[in-house]
Design a protein around this motif. Structure first.
Motif, short mmCIF file in Angstrom:
data_model
loop_
_atom_site.label_atom_id
_atom_site.label_comp_id
_atom_site.label_asym_id
_atom_site.label_seq_id
_atom_site.Cartn_x
_atom_site.Cartn_y
_atom_site.Cartn_z
N UNK A 407 27.90 32.13 -61.69
CA UNK A 407 27.23 31.57 -60.31
C UNK A 407 25.81 32.08 -60.08
N UNK A 408 25.55 33.70 -60.37
CA UNK A 408 24.07 34.01 -60.08
C UNK A 408 23.03 33.09 -61.16
N UNK A 409 23.51 32.81 -62.48
CA UNK A 409 22.49 31.93 -63.22
C UNK A 409 22.60 30.50 -62.87
N UNK A 410 23.60 29.90 -62.05
CA UNK A 410 23.53 28.63 -61.48
C UNK A 410 22.30 28.74 -60.45
N UNK A 411 22.67 29.88 -59.44
CA UNK A 411 21.82 29.82 -58.26
C UNK A 411 20.50 30.29 -58.75
N UNK A 412 20.03 31.02 -59.78
CA UNK A 412 18.80 31.19 -60.21
C UNK A 412 18.12 30.31 -61.33
N UNK A 413 18.89 29.11 -61.22
CA UNK A 413 18.50 27.84 -62.12
C UNK A 413 18.31 28.13 -63.56
N UNK A 414 19.09 29.32 -63.87
CA UNK A 414 18.83 29.69 -65.56
C UNK A 414 19.72 28.66 -66.36
N UNK A 415 21.00 28.10 -65.59
CA UNK A 415 21.54 27.00 -66.17
C UNK A 415 22.00 25.91 -64.82
N UNK A 416 22.24 24.89 -65.30
CA UNK A 416 22.57 23.81 -64.27
C UNK A 416 24.05 23.85 -64.24
N UNK A 417 24.74 23.17 -63.31
CA UNK A 417 26.14 23.12 -63.13
C UNK A 417 26.84 22.65 -64.15
N UNK A 418 26.22 21.55 -64.70
CA UNK A 418 26.93 20.98 -65.90
C UNK A 418 27.20 22.10 -67.18
N UNK A 447 15.76 23.99 -68.10
CA UNK A 447 14.17 23.71 -68.19
C UNK A 447 13.75 23.69 -66.65
N UNK A 448 13.23 24.51 -66.15
CA UNK A 448 12.48 24.62 -64.97
C UNK A 448 11.13 24.48 -64.78
N UNK A 449 10.66 24.51 -66.28
CA UNK A 449 9.18 24.22 -66.17
C UNK A 449 8.63 23.08 -65.80
N UNK A 450 7.98 23.13 -64.69
CA UNK A 450 7.50 21.68 -64.15
C UNK A 450 6.75 20.69 -65.20
N UNK A 451 5.98 21.37 -66.02
CA UNK A 451 5.23 20.57 -67.22
C UNK A 451 6.16 19.93 -67.97
N UNK A 452 7.16 20.63 -68.37
CA UNK A 452 8.24 20.10 -69.45
C UNK A 452 9.09 18.83 -68.69
N UNK A 453 9.30 19.14 -67.67
CA UNK A 453 10.09 17.96 -66.76
C UNK A 453 9.26 16.76 -66.56
N UNK A 489 17.14 12.74 -71.98
CA UNK A 489 15.93 13.08 -72.70
C UNK A 489 15.77 14.62 -72.74
N UNK A 490 16.41 15.42 -71.96
CA UNK A 490 16.32 16.92 -72.08
C UNK A 490 17.47 17.52 -72.55
N UNK A 491 18.35 16.77 -72.86
CA UNK A 491 19.51 17.18 -73.26
C UNK A 491 20.37 17.98 -72.39
N UNK A 492 20.29 17.71 -71.40
CA UNK A 492 21.09 18.00 -70.21
C UNK A 492 20.56 19.24 -69.40
N UNK A 493 19.48 19.75 -70.10
CA UNK A 493 19.05 21.13 -69.76
C UNK A 493 18.18 21.15 -68.48
N UNK A 494 17.48 19.88 -68.06
CA UNK A 494 16.49 20.06 -66.93
C UNK A 494 17.23 20.44 -65.83
N UNK A 495 16.41 20.94 -64.83
CA UNK A 495 17.09 21.17 -63.45
C UNK A 495 17.10 20.04 -62.54
N UNK A 496 18.50 19.54 -62.44
CA UNK A 496 18.70 18.22 -61.83
C UNK A 496 17.88 17.96 -60.55
N UNK A 497 17.79 19.02 -59.59
CA UNK A 497 17.23 19.02 -58.57
C UNK A 497 15.57 18.79 -58.69
N UNK A 498 14.94 19.19 -59.49
CA UNK A 498 13.61 19.14 -59.72
C UNK A 498 13.48 18.00 -60.23
#
Ligand code: ADP
Ligand code: MG
Length: 508
Positions: A407-418, A447-453, A489-498
């Protein structure tokens, strides 16, 4: 209020319970023999000279047993008596080799005095059920009538194991004080409350199926509004919630019929017949005199000091009712979640270990536990005995620390819920390692890097001109389509909220 309609009037049901719980301790209440009574142990291997009442044997009170009684007393908000005594209740039966049971009968001060537990009453509001006393006594041996066609046997293993008898209070001087059990449902709730407290404190397993909790059920009826109580019957040794509820209702109806036909209820001791729910008279009510009670001259008066009580109070864990209140008030959990998480003390300990006082974890950890992990008890090791089984084929144990990390990794955006769900499923499939290690191994990084997203978002917008057109002309429901494509396109790794935020910006 629970009432029963008779032919001529409405009747109220009054119930008094005398609940016996078998107390957990290494040795028996007055002897050094093992108190680990259970049916798989060979008969008569756990009874000593004291238990079988050999001449000259003397009882010695087990201090731990007294502490268990005090602990339970504090758990039911009761006064602990500074002085109490043991007395002999004389009767003859093969399961009682002394010829008397050492108890603390009503005539003697009990170790635990007036107390109460709270239940949710039939009207949906909290209701206090008053308790008159809880006292210590010896259990009897077990007669066995099914081993030989014309002989009976006795197994003394249980003889002398401590029982605590908890008696509900009926305020006969003030019959309008309704702090007593007044329906079959309230009887069950009360017994569940007693069981929960006994288990949480480690005082008893309080298991009706195993016989470590049983109740004598007193029932009477009175017309609604009556200022006195009716005559009751007492049914001995009931061992299931279902039978108890069934019996209370049947017995109340039987008494109502007698009273409405002009008869009187006789104060009998009954036996419940499981086959058809009826009951039959075992004996007419015995008087205290019949038992010729007298203080046991082999035992000293029991003295308990304030220091004893305070020392024991300090060792007591939080009771489930307090834990529930804490989850609701401090963590904002729903009543349903709080109930699920306090079903056993082990579960609430597990939950508390994962939350570890961090409020932001409280809800997500509750969700993971209740909607995911509870379905996989083999992966849970709720009693916290093993942390990891070296056998690679053994189920992976998911620990409180694992869920906290998730839950900490989800909260800190390291991984997403999926991704979290995928990691969870991998653990159920046997994957070892910490959550970070598993995420690394499978390249699951959010991926939380704005440029990549942003470049993925631009790409998707560029490739779907007609959908962009439709979106701009008001079909905003298409946002999900764009988010889905960026995630792909990001193989499920992008932060969906962003992703969704950026899309909204670019499409508007
Ligand atoms: P005893 O030990 O002789 O069985 P107690 O007076 O200790 O009797 O009461 C045993 C239980 O019966 C208590 O829980 C008490 O509240 C309950 N009781 C007493 N009178 C009534 C009554 N009229 N109706 C229902 N329960 C009763
Ligand atoms: Mg009784």
């Amino acid at each position: 209020m629970f009432t029963i309609k008779g032919k001529t009037k409405e009747w109220e049901v009054v119930v008094g319970l005398e609940t016996h719980i078998e107390v957990l301790s290494n040795s028996k209440i007055f002897s050094g023999a093992s108190a680990n009574y259970n049916p798989t142990i060979a008969p008569n291997t756990q009874a000593c000279m004291v238990d079988v009442a050999m001449p000259g044997m003397l009882p010695v009170l087990n201090k731990h047993c007294v502490e268990q009684a005090i602990k339970f007393g504090l758990g039911i908000n009761a006064e602990i008596s500074k002085h109490s005594r043991f007395a002999r209740k004389q009767y003859f039966y093969p399961d009682l080799p002394q010829g008397y049971q050492i108890s603390q009968p009503a005539e003697e001060p009990p170790v635990v005095g007036r107390g109460w537990v709270e239940i949710i009453g039939d009207d949906g509001n909290p209701k206090k059920i008053l308790i008159e006393r809880a006292h210590m006594e010896q259990d009897a041996a077990k007669n066995k009538h099914d081993m030989h066609p014309n002989k009976s046997f006795v197994d003394y293993n249980r003889c002398g194991v401590m029982l605590l008898e908890i008696v509900t209070f009926l305020d006969t001087k003030n019959p309008e004080n309704n702090s007593y059990i007044s329906s079959p449902e309230e009887a069950e709730k009360y017994l569940r409350q007693i069981r929960e407290i006994a288990r949480a404190l480690g005082v008893s397993k309080a298991n009706m199926e195993e016989g470590s909790m049983r109740a004598d059920v007193n029932v009477s009826v009175r017309p609604v509004g009556s200022k006195t109580f009716g005559t009751r019957t007492e049914t001995k040794n009931m061992v299931s919630f279902k039978f108890i509820k069934n019996h209370i209702e049947n017995e109340a109806r039987r008494q109502i019929e007698i009273l409405e036909n002009g008869g009187t209820v006789s104060q009998d001791t009954l036996r419940y017949n499981q086959s058809d729910g009826s009951s039959s008279v075992m004996r007419s009510k015995e008087d205290a005199l019949d038992y010729r009670y007298f203080p046991d001259p082999d035992l000293l008066e029991l003295e308990i000091t304030d220091e004893d009580i305070e020392r024991i109070r300090k060792t007591m864990p939080e009771l489930p009712s307090a834990t529930r209140a804490r989850y609701i008030n401090e963590y904002g959990l729903s009543e349903y979640d709080a109930n699920r998480l306090t079903e056993t003390v082990d579960v609430s300990h597990w939950y508390d270990a994962a939350v570890d006082g961090k409020k932001e974890r409280a809800k997500p950890v509750a969700n993971w536990l209740i909607s995911e992990l509870f379905a996989h008890p083999e992966n849970m090791d709720i009693e916290n005995k093993i942390t990891e089984n070296p056998d690679p084929d053994a189920p992976r144990i998911i620990t409180p620390a694992n869920i906290a990390e998730l839950v900490d990794m989800i909260a800190s955006n390291e991984i997403n819920g999926k991704q979290a769900k995928e990691i969870f499923i991998k653990m159920l499939d046997g994957e070892r390692g910490t959550i970070h290690e598993i995420a690394d191994k499978y390249g699951m990084k959010q991926i939380t890097d704005t440029g990549a997203i942003e470049s993925a978002v631009d790409e998707v917008i560029k490739n779907n001109p007609s959908q962009v057109e439709q979106y701009k002309s008001g079909k905003v429901g298409l946002l999900g389509f764009f988010v889905g494509n960026v995630m792909k396109a990001t193989h499920g790794q992008a932060n969906p909220a962003m992703v969704s935020e950026l899309l909204k910006q670019k499409l508007s």
